[in-house]
Design a protein around this motif. Structure first.
Motif, PDB file in Angstrom:
ATOM      1  N   PRO A 148      14.768  54.766  76.977  1.00 11.99           N
ATOM      2  CA  PRO A 148      14.862  54.050  75.639  1.00 11.99           C
ATOM      3  C   PRO A 148      14.516  52.559  75.950  1.00 11.99           C
ATOM      4  O   PRO A 148      15.274  52.151  76.788  1.00 11.99           O
ATOM      5  CB  PRO A 148      15.974  54.498  74.914  1.00 11.99           C
ATOM      6  CG  PRO A 148      16.281  55.781  75.462  1.00 11.99           C
ATOM      7  CD  PRO A 148      16.121  55.664  76.687  1.00 11.99           C
ATOM      8  N   GLN A 149      13.843  51.805  75.185  1.00 12.76           N
ATOM      9  CA  GLN A 149      13.676  50.422  75.358  1.00 12.76           C
ATOM     10  C   GLN A 149      15.102  49.540  75.479  1.00 12.76           C
ATOM     11  O   GLN A 149      15.165  48.696  76.329  1.00 12.76           O
ATOM     12  CB  GLN A 149      12.771  49.742  74.413  1.00 12.76           C
ATOM     13  CG  GLN A 149      12.343  48.394  74.693  1.00 12.76           C
ATOM     14  CD  GLN A 149      11.072  47.878  73.684  1.00 12.76           C
ATOM     15  OE1 GLN A 149      11.015  48.483  72.773  1.00 12.76           O
ATOM     16  NE2 GLN A 149      10.740  46.751  74.018  1.00 12.76           N
ATOM     17  N   ASP A 150      16.063  50.028  74.525  1.00  7.10           N
ATOM     18  CA  ASP A 150      17.379  49.235  74.345  1.00  7.10           C
ATOM     19  C   ASP A 150      18.488  50.121  75.204  1.00  7.10           C
ATOM     20  O   ASP A 150      19.535  49.678  74.720  1.00  7.10           O
ATOM     21  CB  ASP A 150      17.678  49.222  72.984  1.00  7.10           C
ATOM     22  CG  ASP A 150      18.035  50.339  72.178  1.00  7.10           C
ATOM     23  OD1 ASP A 150      17.514  51.497  72.802  1.00  7.10           O
ATOM     24  OD2 ASP A 150      18.313  50.509  71.111  1.00  7.10           O
ATOM     25  N   ILE A 151      17.918  50.729  76.187  1.00  9.95           N
ATOM     26  CA  ILE A 151      19.154  51.468  76.857  1.00  9.95           C
ATOM     27  C   ILE A 151      20.391  50.762  77.534  1.00  9.95           C
ATOM     28  O   ILE A 151      21.436  51.068  77.361  1.00  9.95           O
ATOM     29  CB  ILE A 151      18.466  52.314  78.089  1.00  9.95           C
ATOM     30  CG1 ILE A 151      19.493  53.380  78.701  1.00  9.95           C
ATOM     31  CG2 ILE A 151      18.094  51.430  79.056  1.00  9.95           C
ATOM     32  CD1 ILE A 151      18.976  54.487  79.453  1.00  9.95           C
ATOM     33  N   ALA A 152      19.915  49.414  77.553  1.00 11.29           N
ATOM     34  CA  ALA A 152      20.962  48.727  78.401  1.00 11.29           C
ATOM     35  C   ALA A 152      22.406  48.611  77.448  1.00 11.29           C
ATOM     36  O   ALA A 152      23.511  48.195  77.857  1.00 11.29           O
ATOM     37  CB  ALA A 152      20.378  47.347  78.640  1.00 11.29           C
ATOM     38  N   GLY A 153      21.997  48.672  76.149  1.00 10.54           N
ATOM     39  CA  GLY A 153      23.283  48.440  75.365  1.00 10.54           C
ATOM     40  C   GLY A 153      23.986  49.790  74.639  1.00 10.54           C
ATOM     41  O   GLY A 153      24.516  49.891  73.569  1.00 10.54           O
ATOM     42  N   ARG A 154      23.509  50.818  75.269  1.00 12.02           N
ATOM     43  CA  ARG A 154      24.004  52.045  75.164  1.00 12.02           C
ATOM     44  C   ARG A 154      24.978  52.964  76.246  1.00 12.02           C
ATOM     45  O   ARG A 154      24.827  52.509  77.314  1.00 12.02           O
ATOM     46  CB  ARG A 154      22.622  53.240  74.710  1.00 12.02           C
ATOM     47  CG  ARG A 154      21.798  52.650  73.625  1.00 12.02           C
ATOM     48  CD  ARG A 154      20.772  53.386  73.401  1.00 12.02           C
ATOM     49  NE  ARG A 154      19.814  53.092  72.380  1.00 12.02           N
ATOM     50  CZ  ARG A 154      19.947  53.607  71.028  1.00 12.02           C
ATOM     51  NH1 ARG A 154      20.894  54.449  70.797  1.00 12.02           N
ATOM     52  NH2 ARG A 154      19.108  53.353  69.976  1.00 12.02           N
TER      53      ARG A 154
ATOM     54  N   LYS B 228      25.732  52.227  68.931  1.00 11.65           N
ATOM     55  CA  LYS B 228      24.565  52.775  68.876  1.00 11.65           C
ATOM     56  C   LYS B 228      24.643  54.372  69.606  1.00 11.65           C
ATOM     57  O   LYS B 228      25.639  54.750  70.298  1.00 11.65           O
ATOM     58  CB  LYS B 228      23.780  52.082  70.080  1.00 11.65           C
ATOM     59  CG  LYS B 228      23.105  50.567  69.392  1.00 11.65           C
ATOM     60  CD  LYS B 228      22.532  49.918  70.602  1.00 11.65           C
ATOM     61  CE  LYS B 228      22.079  48.532  70.111  1.00 11.65           C
ATOM     62  NZ  LYS B 228      21.250  47.841  71.060  1.00 11.65           N
TER      63      LYS B 228
ATOM     64  N   VAL C  41      21.980  49.027  82.187  1.00 15.50           N
ATOM     65  CA  VAL C  41      23.069  50.022  81.969  1.00 15.50           C
ATOM     66  C   VAL C  41      24.452  49.593  82.410  1.00 15.50           C
ATOM     67  O   VAL C  41      24.526  49.431  83.534  1.00 15.50           O
ATOM     68  CB  VAL C  41      22.792  51.538  81.989  1.00 15.50           C
ATOM     69  CG1 VAL C  41      24.029  52.274  81.229  1.00 15.50           C
ATOM     70  CG2 VAL C  41      21.433  51.768  81.317  1.00 15.50           C
TER      71      VAL C  41
ATOM     72  N   ARG D 246      19.500  59.714  72.344  1.00 14.40           N
ATOM     73  CA  ARG D 246      18.201  59.501  73.163  1.00 14.40           C
ATOM     74  C   ARG D 246      18.339  60.260  74.254  1.00 14.40           C
ATOM     75  O   ARG D 246      19.425  60.601  74.805  1.00 14.40           O
ATOM     76  CB  ARG D 246      18.118  58.014  73.203  1.00 14.40           C
ATOM     77  CG  ARG D 246      18.196  57.317  71.855  1.00 14.40           C
ATOM     78  CD  ARG D 246      17.044  57.522  70.936  1.00 14.40           C
ATOM     79  NE  ARG D 246      17.000  56.358  69.852  1.00 14.40           N
ATOM     80  CZ  ARG D 246      17.701  56.608  68.584  1.00 14.40           C
ATOM     81  NH1 ARG D 246      18.010  57.822  68.286  1.00 14.40           N
ATOM     82  NH2 ARG D 246      17.362  55.715  67.803  1.00 14.40           N
TER      83      ARG D 246
END
Length: 209
Positions: free
Chosen positions: A119-125, A70, A152, A96
């Motif tokens: 970002p909504q999916d920040i935990a995976g970045r 990502k 995160v 992002r």
């Protein structure tokens, strides 16, 4: 303890010297911060994972490499971090951006949060936290704690200038977060400013000094 990398490239050191100079104009300071952030970003991202992909050049098919996974997230600590984030986005325009709004209480020097948007999916970045100064370390610690609370796990911290006190405090609070800086200055004054430092990075970036 956190790994600390000093970015000693001559261009970085030259631009940092110009930023330290009290006679440097707001326009020039802002441009130098953006340029230096781009150079430091090159160092911070040099170990990003790559995937092999099949493409066709105008001449023939070939196997090439591109960044895997990502897209990155840059997380500037408001407001001074915005100047650095712009320079990093010049290098990675698809990244992002998460905004972490903090101000320093003038009495306690502790960081107080007033805004957070990510970002909504920040935990995976992978998230690179950006702030020009690492003085007491309170703002960096608060920002990283807030991002960890959002899930995160892959974090890095980038600054232009740091004090050993800030490095020690951040490393003690978040030993898993590596640090990149262009220089480490010896001390802080009674107001928590880095000495010799470069003054208030936010004021000098936005002309409010």
């Amino acid at each position: 303890m956190s790994t600390v990398t000093i970015v000693s490239h001559p261009l970085v050191q030259h631009k940092l010297t110009r930023m330290r100079d009290r006679t440097t104009s707001t326009k020039t300071f802002r441009a130098l911060m953006r340029e230096t952030a781009t150079l430091i970003c090159y160092e911070v991202t040099r170990d990003l994972p790559l995937d092999e992909v099949q493409i066709e050049t105008p001449v023939a098919p070939t196997t090439a490499r591109e960044i895997a996974g990502k897209k990155l997230v840059f997380a500037p600590i408001l407001r001074a971090g915005l100047g650095m984030a712009e320079g990093m986005l010049d290098l990675v325009p698809s990244a992002r951006v998460a905004h972490v709004g903090l101000y320093r209480d003038p009495e306690s020097l502790e960081a107080v949060e007033y805004y957070f948007k990510a970002p909504q999916d920040i935990a995976g970045r992978q998230v690179i936290v950006v702030d020009p100064m690492l003085a007491t370390g309170h703002s960096a610690i608060a920002a990283i704690s807030r991002l960890k609370a959002a899930g995160v796990t892959d974090l890095r911290f980038v600054c232009l200038l740091s004090a050993q006190t800030g490095i020690d405090n951040l490393s003690a609070a978040h030993p898993d977060v590596p640090i990149w800086t262009a220089a480490i200055d010896p001390e802080l004054n009674d107001h928590g400013y880095i000495v010799p430092g470069l003054g208030d990075a936010g004021d000098r970036t936005f002309g409010t000094r």
